[in-house]
Design an enzyme around this catalytic site. Structure first.
Site, PDB file in Angstrom:
ATOM      1  CG  ASP A 236      -2.041  -1.013   0.979  1.00  0.00           C
ATOM      2  OD1 ASP A 236      -1.822  -2.200   1.293  1.00  0.00           O
ATOM      3  OD2 ASP A 236      -3.082  -0.633   0.419  1.00  0.00           O
ATOM      4  CG  ASN A 246       0.455  -5.632   1.721  1.00  0.00           C
ATOM      5  OD1 ASN A 246      -0.240  -4.989   0.934  1.00  0.00           O
ATOM      6  ND2 ASN A 246       0.412  -6.949   1.762  1.00  0.00           N
TER       7      ASN A 246
HETATM    8  O1  MRU Z   1      -7.727  -3.017   2.800  1.00  0.00           O
HETATM    9  P1  MRU Z   1      -7.435  -3.395   1.387  1.00  0.00           P
HETATM   10  O2  MRU Z   1      -8.182  -4.591   0.914  1.00  0.00           O
HETATM   11  O3  MRU Z   1      -7.575  -2.204   0.455  1.00  0.00           O
HETATM   12  O4  MRU Z   1      -5.896  -3.782   1.402  1.00  0.00           O
HETATM   13  C1  MRU Z   1      -5.279  -4.196   0.209  1.00  0.00           C
HETATM   14  C2  MRU Z   1      -3.869  -4.592   0.382  1.00  0.00           C
HETATM   15  O5  MRU Z   1      -3.312  -4.530   1.447  1.00  0.00           O
HETATM   16  C3  MRU Z   1      -3.137  -4.989  -0.875  1.00  0.00           C
HETATM   17  O6  MRU Z   1      -2.180  -5.948  -0.589  1.00  0.00           O
HETATM   18  C4  MRU Z   1      -2.429  -3.745  -1.445  1.00  0.00           C
HETATM   19  O7  MRU Z   1      -3.332  -2.682  -1.575  1.00  0.00           O
HETATM   20  C5  MRU Z   1      -1.812  -4.020  -2.765  1.00  0.00           C
HETATM   21  S1  MRU Z   1      -3.015  -4.233  -4.036  1.00  0.00           S
HETATM   22  C6  MRU Z   1      -2.233  -4.467  -5.507  1.00  0.00           C
END
Ligand code: MRU
Length: 351
Positions: A236, A246
């Site tokens: 993220d 992440n």
């Molecule tokens: O809370 P989320 O579902 O938005 O979290 C997503 C993640 O942590 C993913 O691993 C990250 O955004 C990478 S997506 C290519």
């Protein structure tokens, strides 16, 4: 001008999003016709995953301009940007995309509203198409690191659903499979939101890729038994020193991988690297509703009166990361030096 993928569709006057809260059992869509509706869809996790929320916000910005009737355009668009930005704090792609849209607006202020609208729509569509190209390049770069017959552990969902299409971590797996390698996947269920069980399993099953779901606490034992050859996750936000934010639980998996001598790869576009953040501990971590922990599958699993916490992300220190797979190449340690080099356009070594 339209765009249509499994995750999102731009119709020209609305953003249609696959409702990821309803997967894997219902394929329903949410239609966003205003920027506030897009902001709500991001906050409520209709659309989630760092690159996907960035591109959704870019289309939200276009809708914001369409809503403008009279008054001070710049003031209005500032508010639009703020509404879209105040949704989820951790994934930097959201702010990266909104800054890019704002730069495009500011560079074209002298033009008429219809012309600006066309330019901004073009920019959002370009961003969406670039995302797919970038993911394919991440896939190609990463697939070279995987050996035929390997079993990969992934956490959360960094797939087509988390991007405009193809995915980052799952993009690497897809590219390896497309190149003829036999790859099996273990997907952590990823409590509390179950992105692994609900989303990763759903999209890999659809693609005919061998996937097995495990609960998060099984990863260590499977590693000990020699059943996992590598871990690949998305990100993220990546700090300039190589620390990676992440989905919560990623840090635990990285510690386990280190203990068992298993490579731990992070797959992410360079837009996930935040040049303003030096170390992972500066990254804001979203705290989500306690209900996500208190309830599982609609059933309460914690006694009334008991406290819970719900940090949605964690930070994995750079020492636990084997390499960061980007569209521009694979970044190996020392991350501090090689991240700077890749952002400055210098090639980094692919081993
Ligand atoms: O809370 P989320 O579902 O938005 O979290 C997503 C993640 O942590 C993913 O691993 C990250 O955004 C990478 S997506 C290519």
């Amino acid at each position: 001008m339209i765009l249509r993928t499994m995750t999102m569709e731009w119709t020209g006057d609305a953003l249609k999003l696959l409702d990821q809260r309803k997967l894997p059992f219902f394929e329903e869509y949410v239609m966003c016709r205003t920027h506030v509706e897009v902001a709500r869809a991001i906050k409520d996790m209709v659309v989630r995953g760092a690159p996907a929320i960035g591109v959704a916000a870019a289309f939200g910005y276009v809708l914001g301009l369409r809503e403008f009737a009279s008054g001070d355009l710049q003031e209005w668009m500032k508010k639009v940007k703020e509404n879209l930005a105040n949704t989820r704090p951790t994934a930097v792609n959201l702010f990266w995309a909104l800054d890019r849209m704002e730069r495009t607006l500011l560079g074209n202020l002298g033009k008429g509203r219809e012309e600006i609208l066309e330019i901004l729509e073009g920019e959002a569509l370009r961003m969406a198409r670039e995302d797919i190209e970038v993911n394919k390049a991440i896939g190609r770069n990463g697939a070279a690191l995987l050996k035929d017959g390997w079993t990969i552990l992934t956490h959360c969902n960094a797939g087509a659903l988390a991007t405009v299409d193809y995915g980052t971590a799952l993009g690497v797996i897809r590219a390896a499979v497309e190149s003829g390698k036999r790859i099996r996947v273990f997907a952590d269920e990823t409590r509390p939101y179950l992105q692994g069980a609900r989303l990763t399993a759903w999209e890999l099953l659809k693609d005919g890729i061998d996937v097995t779901v495990i609960t998060d606490n099984m990863a260590g034992w499977l590693m000990k038994k020699g059943l996992i050859n590598a871990v690949i996750v998305g990100a993220d936000r990546i700090a300039m020193n190589g620390d990676v934010a992440n989905k919560i639980g990623t840090y635990t998996v990285a510690v386990l991988a280190k203990k068992h001598g298993i490579p731990f790869f992070v797959a992410a576009p360079t837009s996930t690297i935040d040049p303003k953040i030096r170390s992972g501990y500066e990254i804001p971590i979203e705290e989500r509703s306690q209900d996500e922990v208190l309830f599982c599958g609609g059933n309460r699993v914690v006694p009334h009166g008991v406290k819970v916490v719900n940090p949605a992300f964690d930070v994995t220190e750079k020492d636990l990361v084997t390499a960061i797979i980007t569209e521009k190449g694979v970044i190996w340690p020392p991350f501090e030096e090689n991240i700077r080099r890749i952002l400055e356009g210098e090639p980094v070594g692919i081993r």
